[in-house]
Design an enzyme around this catalytic site. Structure first.
Site, PDB file in Angstrom:
ATOM      1  N   LYS A 154     -28.862  27.008  -8.132  1.00 48.59           N
ATOM      2  CA  LYS A 154     -29.202  25.292  -8.060  1.00 48.59           C
ATOM      3  C   LYS A 154     -30.539  24.936  -8.767  1.00 48.59           C
ATOM      4  CE  LYS A 154     -26.687  25.493  -4.675  1.00 48.59           C
ATOM      5  NZ  LYS A 154     -25.829  24.628  -4.247  1.00 48.59           N
ATOM      6  N   GLU A 195     -30.743  18.036   0.628  1.00 57.79           N
ATOM      7  CA  GLU A 195     -29.968  18.009   1.804  1.00 57.79           C
ATOM      8  C   GLU A 195     -30.251  19.186   1.875  1.00 57.79           C
ATOM      9  OE1 GLU A 195     -28.512  17.450  -0.173  1.00 57.79           O
ATOM     10  OE2 GLU A 195     -27.133  18.771  -1.079  1.00 57.79           O
ATOM     11  N   SER A 248     -24.130  33.585  -8.857  1.00 59.09           N
ATOM     12  CA  SER A 248     -24.673  32.615  -8.460  1.00 59.09           C
ATOM     13  C   SER A 248     -25.734  32.444  -7.889  1.00 59.09           C
ATOM     14  CB  SER A 248     -23.947  31.626  -8.208  1.00 59.09           C
ATOM     15  OG  SER A 248     -24.109  32.102  -6.521  1.00 59.09           O
TER      16      SER A 248
HETATM   17  C1  LIG Z   1     -26.372  31.723  -4.510  1.00 58.33           C
HETATM   18  C2  LIG Z   1     -25.604  30.260  -4.075  1.00 58.33           C
HETATM   19  N1  LIG Z   1     -24.087  30.659  -4.888  1.00 58.33           N
HETATM   20  C3  LIG Z   1     -23.576  28.925  -4.200  1.00 58.33           C
HETATM   21  C4  LIG Z   1     -23.996  28.774  -3.428  1.00 58.33           C
HETATM   22  C5  LIG Z   1     -22.887  27.174  -3.340  1.00 58.33           C
HETATM   23  O1  LIG Z   1     -23.057  25.870  -3.755  1.00 58.33           O
HETATM   24  P1  LIG Z   1     -21.827  25.222  -5.084  1.00 58.33           P
HETATM   25  O2  LIG Z   1     -20.671  25.527  -4.545  1.00 58.33           O
HETATM   26  O3  LIG Z   1     -22.180  24.485  -5.511  1.00 58.33           O
HETATM   27  O4  LIG Z   1     -22.464  25.735  -5.722  1.00 58.33           O
HETATM   28  C6  LIG Z   1     -25.053  28.384  -3.165  1.00 58.33           C
HETATM   29  C7  LIG Z   1     -25.464  27.112  -2.139  1.00 58.33           C
HETATM   30  O5  LIG Z   1     -26.806  26.933  -1.685  1.00 58.33           O
HETATM   31  C8  LIG Z   1     -26.054  29.212  -2.664  1.00 58.33           C
HETATM   32  O6  LIG Z   1     -27.127  29.925  -2.657  1.00 58.33           O
END
Ligand SMILES: Cc1ncc(COP(=O)(O)O)c(C=O)c1O
Lengths: 399, 268
Positions: free
Chosen positions: A92, A114, A381
């Site tokens: 993020k 948000e 992620s």
């Molecule tokens: C670690 C992590 N991965 C994925 C996501 C999902 O978001 P996005 O699909 O925008 O990557 C989030 C959302 O809070 C997250 O904290």
């Protein structure tokens, strides 16, 4: 037009995307579009963005060969893109730095955001502290309760967290409330949107800021593995980490792109958050895309063990890549994600975010169908510190 | 043809300004909407804006959000709203009705199918808050072809260069949102509104309605001096929300009569 040339000048990815907002926001979005266009062509802006990513976030994030996990899953070699090692613990921050630099460039001293899991809220509060801006974070009342450590983190960083009690009290309602704040304070305020969704230009600019993930992989994979992967897997909430790793790979046609949605209790149960797997196109939050809706066009409540995937829509570019057949989207259920969470803890000494665990779970399904010398690249992620209370509770343990 | 143009023309001939109330269909109960519409007409309104409930009313403040939630709890969807208009039309063929809501319920039904059904039910205009002119290609035209007026918003942030473009797509009247914010926000600055409305008239031949922030006879009168129509929403919805059981129709009638006096005072 090539797939990578989208969106068009008005933010459309084929039939998806666009600008579906009330008139009051039209001028602000136009201003943002123009300013972003200048910024991305301004070498000084891009140099500062890169400097911040390197020295503040700690990029490039490594790619890591998960050998023991690969052995356990019995098939293809699994590599992890370690976005969990970024400052604040997830991808993020790549986006919030980019948007905060834009806010500063536009002279806006108040930022709003948000958040669902709280990861984007923390990343926004972090950059607001870093650049000396006032920060208000909207968060569904239900998420405030289930993500208490992140709420406290945001407060430590000087942000004001506003619980949202309307609708289903989750991420979609927090987004509604952030939009309402923006309409009211449009001249003083920059809205740091947390995923590759929303009205144009957000899906495009969030993607561009997150593409650093995929660009690094393009370079790291040949260095580490001698070639590009056969498949790239990422979880999809709104779709920012997924589009960030997918987009640079779109022209590499023999690399499969697999997005993993939250299957919750299973698609058949109806309790899930998988619009691409089980939804239909519609308009919400300023753009057209696949949505979870009922026969009257009302948005239906979603369910996922991971708050960050608990969203009824998905970024428009994913809808477009699905229809174009360039990316595949599959659901992973809560229990499969939890099993993968524990696998990664035990085999690799990495506690992943529950969101990212969905991507690992899909690798677990795919790996045995591939040969030992084939390669799966998983976008890890985020890290799972924020989720340990949830996991403990599901395991019947009180901390 | 829609009833909106002739209604504004008749008012103009009498040197009067229009009063336009907003209520959410299905609030407080399914059976209440048609009686409320008739009560509004008896209290002297010229056109009715009927809100179509939506799960995510992004441009609305708490009062109309709650009305939407109550209507959804009563399981009121777009088809039900059209049925309510058809019911209203059984005894009123004169008062124009504008549906106001968000894109998705209409998108789900299909724009052409919706336009035909709305026309058949007796709807005159449609305002989809989150479809700006830029996204209305193929929508505004479908509405116009069916004989429905596409109503569009203008706001304090709309640049002058854009007004003509909005006017081009619009039909019936244009709706100037008097302040930056959601429905139900506080007060409005009449001097500022006056300047903006003059600018809008310069580029747009349609009647101009002004809404947001009008709460009583005095503010209704002030706005009626500037605009062709005065739109009142949250104040009326609030009256419905707070009225004791069985009193909503009477309370709304009293409130709207008072607003009517305010609007008429401006033409004297
Ligand atoms: C670690 C992590 N991965 C994925 C996501 C999902 O978001 P996005 O699909 O925008 O990557 C989030 C959302 O809070 C997250 O904290």
């Amino acid at each position: 037009m090539k797939l990578t040339d989208f969106p068009d000048s008005r933010g459309h990815f084929g039939p998806y995307g666009g600008i579906f907002v009330a008139e009051t926001l039209m001028a602000a979005l136009e201003e943002l579009r123009i300013e972003y266009d200048r910024a991305r062509n301004d070498p000084a802006f891009m140099a500062e963005f890169e400097y911040e990513l390197k020295h503040y976030v700690g990029r490039p994030s490594p790619v890591y060969h998960a050998c023991r996990l690969s052995d356990a899953y019995g098939g293809a070699q699994i590599y992890l893109k370690r976005e969990d090692l970024n400052h604040t613990g997830a991808h993020k921050i790549n986006n919030t730095i980019g948007q905060a630099l834009l806010a500063r460039r536009m002279g806006k001293k108040r930022v709003i955001a948000e958040t669902g899991a709280g990861q984007h809220g923390v990343a926004s509060a972090t950059v607001a502290a870093r650049y000396g801006m006032e920060c208000i974070v909207y968060m569904g009342a239900e998420d405030v309760a289930r993500q208490a450590p992140n709420v406290y983190r945001m407060k430590l960083l000087g942000a004001t967290v506003v619980p949202v009690s309307s609708g289903s009290k989750t991420l979609k309602d927090a987004l509604n409330e952030a939009m309402r704040d923006w309409v009211t304070n449009v001249e003083s305020t920059f809205y740091i949107l947390g995923t590759a969704a929303g009205p144009h230009p957000y899906p495009m600019l969030v993607r561009d800021f997150q593409c650093v993930i995929g660009r690094e992989c393009l370079q790291q994979m040949p260095e580490l593995a001698g070639r590009q992967p056969d498949a790239v897997i990422a979880c999809v909430g709104g779709g920012s980490n997924a589009i960030g790793i997918f987009h640079p790979y779109i022209p590499h046609e023999n690399v499969r792109l697999i997005g993993v949605e939250a299957g919750g209790d299973g698609i058949a149960s109806g309790r899930h958050a998988a619009p691409l797997s089980a939804g239909s196109p519609g308009v919400l939050h300023g753009f057209r895309s696949y949505l979870m809706q009922d026969e009257n066009g009302q948005i239906i409540e979603t369910h996922s063990v991971s708050a960050g995937l608990d969203y009824p829509g998905v970024g428009p570019e994913h809808s477009w890549l699905k229809d174009a057949g360039r990316a595949e989207y599959v659901p992973i259920n809560d229990d499969e994600a939890l099993a993968a969470f524990h696998d990664l803890c035990r085999y690799e000494g990495i506690i992943p975010a529950l969101e990212s665990s969905h991507a690992v779970a899909q690798a677990k399904k795919l790996a045995p169908t591939l040969k030992k010398d084939q390669i799966i690249l998983v976008n890890l992620s985020g890290r799972g510190d924020k989720d340990i209370n949830t996991v403990a509770k599901l395991s019947g343990i009180t901390l | 043809m829609s009833r909106i143009g002739p209604t504004f023309a008749a008012l103009k001939a009498q040197n009067k300004k229009a009063l336009i109330p907003f209520i959410t269909a299905g609030d407080p109960g399914r059976g209440m909407t048609v009686p409320l519409m008739h009560a509004l007409v008896e209290a002297g309104v010229d056109l009715i804006e009927l809100g179509v409930p939506f799960s995510d009313p992004m441009a609305d403040g708490p009062v109309i959000q709650r009305a939407s939630e109550r209507a959804l709890a009563n399981k009121v969807g777009l088809k039900d709203v059209l049925a309510m208009v058809a019911e209203f039309r059984k005894s009123n063929d004169a008062t124009p009705v504008v549906l106001m809501g968000y894109a998705n319920p209409v998108e789900r039904m299909g724009y052409a199918q919706f336009a035909a059904a709305a026309k058949a039910a007796g709807v005159d205009g449609v305002l989809t808050v989150d479809i700006p002119p830029e996204e209305s290609t193929g929508v505004a035209d479908v509405f116009k072809a069916a004989g429905l007026d596409p109503i569009f918003l203008l706001s304090p942030t709309t640049p002058e260069s854009r007004v003509a473009q909005v006017a081009q797509a619009a039909g019936g009247f244009v709706y100037y949102v008097s302040l930056k914010g959601v429905t139900g926000s506080a007060s409005l600055d009449t001097d500022e509104v006056s300047r903006k409305v003059a600018m809008v008239r310069h580029h747009c031949g349609l009647p101009v309605g002004v809404g947001f922030g009008i709460r009583d006879a005095a503010s209704a009168e002030a706005v009626a001096r500037i605009a062709d129509a005065v739109v009142v929403g949250s104040r009326i919805v609030n009256e419905i929300e707070t009225a004791p059981e069985g009193e909503a129709v009477n309370r709304v009638k009293m409130l709207v009569q008072d607003l009517r006096r305010g609007v008429d005072a401006a033409s004297r």
